[in-house]
Design an enzyme around this catalytic site. Structure first.
Site, PDB file in Angstrom:
ATOM      1  N   HIS A 105       0.747  -1.289   0.175  1.00 64.70           N
ATOM      2  CA  HIS A 105      -0.001  -0.181  -0.120  1.00 64.70           C
ATOM      3  C   HIS A 105       1.026   1.410  -0.170  1.00 64.70           C
ATOM      4  O   HIS A 105       0.584   2.175  -0.851  1.00 64.70           O
ATOM      5  CB  HIS A 105      -0.886  -0.194   1.169  1.00 64.70           C
ATOM      6  CG  HIS A 105      -1.927   1.199   1.399  1.00 64.70           C
ATOM      7  ND1 HIS A 105      -3.182   1.202   0.986  1.00 64.70           N
ATOM      8  CD2 HIS A 105      -1.448   2.338   1.924  1.00 64.70           C
ATOM      9  CE1 HIS A 105      -3.546   2.480   1.471  1.00 64.70           C
ATOM     10  NE2 HIS A 105      -2.673   2.929   1.980  1.00 64.70           N
ATOM     11  N   GLU A 106       1.993   1.119   1.026  1.00 62.40           N
ATOM     12  CA  GLU A 106       2.600   2.578   0.662  1.00 62.40           C
ATOM     13  C   GLU A 106       3.595   2.461  -0.666  1.00 62.40           C
ATOM     14  O   GLU A 106       3.931   3.919  -0.749  1.00 62.40           O
ATOM     15  CB  GLU A 106       3.787   2.397   2.278  1.00 62.40           C
ATOM     16  CG  GLU A 106       2.996   2.220   3.398  1.00 62.40           C
ATOM     17  CD  GLU A 106       1.735   3.349   3.740  1.00 62.40           C
ATOM     18  OE1 GLU A 106       1.860   4.396   3.221  1.00 62.40           O
ATOM     19  OE2 GLU A 106       0.848   3.179   4.567  1.00 62.40           O
TER      20      GLU A 106
ATOM     21  N   HIS B 138       1.605   4.291  -2.852  1.00 62.56           N
ATOM     22  CA  HIS B 138       1.359   5.594  -2.801  1.00 62.56           C
ATOM     23  C   HIS B 138       2.835   6.425  -3.418  1.00 62.56           C
ATOM     24  O   HIS B 138       2.390   7.371  -3.933  1.00 62.56           O
ATOM     25  CB  HIS B 138       1.217   6.196  -1.284  1.00 62.56           C
ATOM     26  CG  HIS B 138       0.187   5.863  -0.524  1.00 62.56           C
ATOM     27  ND1 HIS B 138      -1.128   6.631  -1.364  1.00 62.56           N
ATOM     28  CD2 HIS B 138      -0.411   5.581   0.683  1.00 62.56           C
ATOM     29  CE1 HIS B 138      -2.015   6.326  -0.385  1.00 62.56           C
ATOM     30  NE2 HIS B 138      -1.709   5.939   0.684  1.00 62.56           N
TER      31      HIS B 138
ATOM     32  N   GLU C 187      -6.657   6.531  -0.929  1.00 54.45           N
ATOM     33  CA  GLU C 187      -6.450   5.349  -0.161  1.00 54.45           C
ATOM     34  C   GLU C 187      -6.946   4.130  -1.031  1.00 54.45           C
ATOM     35  O   GLU C 187      -6.457   2.906  -0.909  1.00 54.45           O
ATOM     36  CB  GLU C 187      -7.357   5.415   1.143  1.00 54.45           C
ATOM     37  CG  GLU C 187      -6.489   6.486   2.293  1.00 54.45           C
ATOM     38  CD  GLU C 187      -5.215   5.988   2.380  1.00 54.45           C
ATOM     39  OE1 GLU C 187      -5.011   4.886   2.648  1.00 54.45           O
ATOM     40  OE2 GLU C 187      -4.204   7.051   2.309  1.00 54.45           O
TER      41      GLU C 187
END
Lengths: 70, 297
Positions: B144-145, B148, B225
Site C-alpha cells: 500500500h505504501e 502511494h 486510499e
C-alpha cells in the site's frame, strides 16, 4: 529462516515482474497505434517465464543436521 | 475489476484537482473584482500566491514530517530484517527505487509514506505494526505504501495542501481588507441590480472557499486510499493479507506519536475518529468499505 523466506520471495517477485512486463509488451505489440511501430522495427511478442510444477513445491529444509557440525 | 478501479480512481483525482484549481482562480477573480476592480489581476495574483506556497512546501517537506511524527531512520538490514526485505521486494516489483526506512516508536500499528519523487521517497512504520502483524499482513501494508510512492500520491497531497494554504491566505487577506473598509470604489454607477448581485456572489465565494477546499482535500485523500489498496493487491497478488492487516489496524488504540497535520497520510486514521459513512470531512474511507472493495477482487 528470514533469509530463506526472503530469497524465495525475491525469486517469486522477480518472476512476477518479468511476466507483467512481458504481458504489457505483448499487449502493446498487438494494439493500435504501437503495433504499426512494432511491425516496422520487428518487435515480437515474448514468452512468459513458466515454472515446472515440481519446482513450485516448497523445499523442505532441516536445520537439525547442521547442529551436529557446529 | 482491479484495473477498472485504478482507472476510475485516477479519473476522479483528475476531477477533484481541476475543481480545486478552478476554485483558486475563481476566488482570485472575486477578490480582484471586489477590491481592485479587476478580476483578471485577481486571477493573476491568486496563481502567484499558490505557486509560491507550492514551492515552499515541496522544498522542505520530508524531514519536517519525520520530526513531527517522531520517526527514527534505520540504515541497515540488520536493524529490522523482515521490514527491510519486504520494502525491497515491493520496491522491486513496483519498479521504484528503494525508499529510506523509518520506524516510529508507538504501540499502535500504522504506517505512511512521503517524499516528493519516487527517488526521494520515505516509508515509515510503527513498532506496533512490526509486533502485531505477520509477514503476509505486513507485506500488504508495505505494498500500500509503495503504491502511494508509485502513484505520486505524496506529491499530490503536497499540492493539495499548498492549494488550501493559498486559499486560506487569500481569504484572510480578503477579510482584513473588508474590516478596514477598503471596499471597491463606490463612486461609480454600481447601484444597478447586476452590481449588487456581483458583490453578493463575491462575498459568498470568499466565505465558502475554505470549506470547499477542505472538502476537496479530504475527498482526494479518500480516493487515493482506495487506489493504493487496489495497487497493493496488484503488487502482492494477495488481497487477504491487506484485509487482515486493515482489520488489525482498525481494532487498535489511537496513536500517541502521530502529528495531526499528517493524519491523512497514514494507512489508517491514527486518531480513530468516528465518522459516519459518506462523511465529507473524513480523511480516510471507512475500513469496512475498503475491506468490501478488496473482497470483490
Amino acid at each position: 529462516m528470514e533469509e530463506l523466506t526472503n530469497t524465495e520471495n525475491k525469486i517469486a517477485y522477480s518472476r512476477q515482474l518479468y511476466n507483467s512486463t512481458v504481458a504489457s509488451l505483448n499487449m502493446k505489440v498487438q494494439s493500435f497505434p504501437a503495433n504499426l511501430v512494432a511491425k516496422v522495427h520487428h518487435f515480437q511478442q515474448e514468452a512468459y517465464l513458466e515454472v515446472p510444477e515440481e519446482e513450485k513445491t516448497t523445499p523442505k529444509v532441516n536445520f537439525d543436521d547442521l547442529n551436529g557440525d557446529k | 475489476m482491479l484495473y477498472e478501479q485504478i482507472a476510475m480512481n485516477k479519473r476522479r483525482t483528475g476531477y477533484v484537482m481541476a475543481g480545486f484549481a478552478a476554485l483558486v482562480v475563481v476566488l482570485g477573480a472575486a477578490l480582484g473584482d471586489l477590491f481592485a476592480g479587476s478580476w483578471l489581476a485577481g486571477c493573476f495574483w491568486a496563481a502567484i500566491v499558490t505557486a509560491i506556497y507550492m514551492g515552499l512546501m515541496i522544498a522542505n517537506s520530508t524531514n519536517v514530517v519525520m520530526d513531527l511524527n517522531h520517526a527514527q531512520e534505520i540504515h541497515s538490514v540488520d536493524q529490522a530484517p523482515q521490514l527491510w526485505h519486504l520494502i525491497e521486494d515491493m520496491a522491486m516489483v513496483g519498479q521504484v527505487p528503494m525508499p529510506r526506512v523509518f520506524i516510529i516508536d508507538d504501540p499502535s500499528p500504522n504506517a505512511f509514506a512521503t517524499g516528493n519523487r519516487p527517488e526521494k521517497s520515505v516509508v515509515a512504520v510503527t513498532t506496533g505494526l512490526l509486533e502485531r502483524l505477520n509477514r503476509e499482513e505486513l507485506e500488504g501494508v508495505i505494498g500500500h505504501e509503495i503504491s502511494h510512492v508509485r502513484n505520486y500520491d505524496i506529491r499530490l497531497q503536497t499540492i493539495a495542501l499548498a492549494l488550501s494554504a493559498a486559499i486560506s491566505f487569500l481569504v484572510n487577506l480578503a477579510s482584513n481588507l473588508m474590516w478596514f473598509g477598503a471596499g471597491r470604489r463606490d463612486d461609480d454607477d454600481d447601484n444597478s441590480a447586476g452590481g449588487i448581485l456581483q458583490l453578493v456572489v463575491s462575498i459568498l465565494l470568499i466565505f465558502l472557499a475554505p470549506l470547499a477546499a477542505s472538502i476537496a482535500q479530504m475527498a482526494l485523500s479518500r480516493n487515493r486510499e482506495y487506489l493504493a489498496d487496489a495497487s497493493s493487491v496488484e503488487l502482492t497478488r494477495n488481497p487477504q493479507g491487506l484485509i487482515m492487516a486493515l482489520r488489525k489496524i482498525d481494532d487498535s488504540e489511537p496513536m500517541q506519536a502521530a502529528d495531526p497535520s499528517s493524519a491523512a497520510m497514514y494507512i489508517g486514521d491514527p486518531f480513530k475518529h468516528q465518522h459516519k459513512i459518506g462523511d465529507l470531512f473524513a480523511t480516510h474511507p471507512p475500513i469496512a468499505k475498503r475491506i468490501e472493495r478488496l473482497e470483490k477482487m
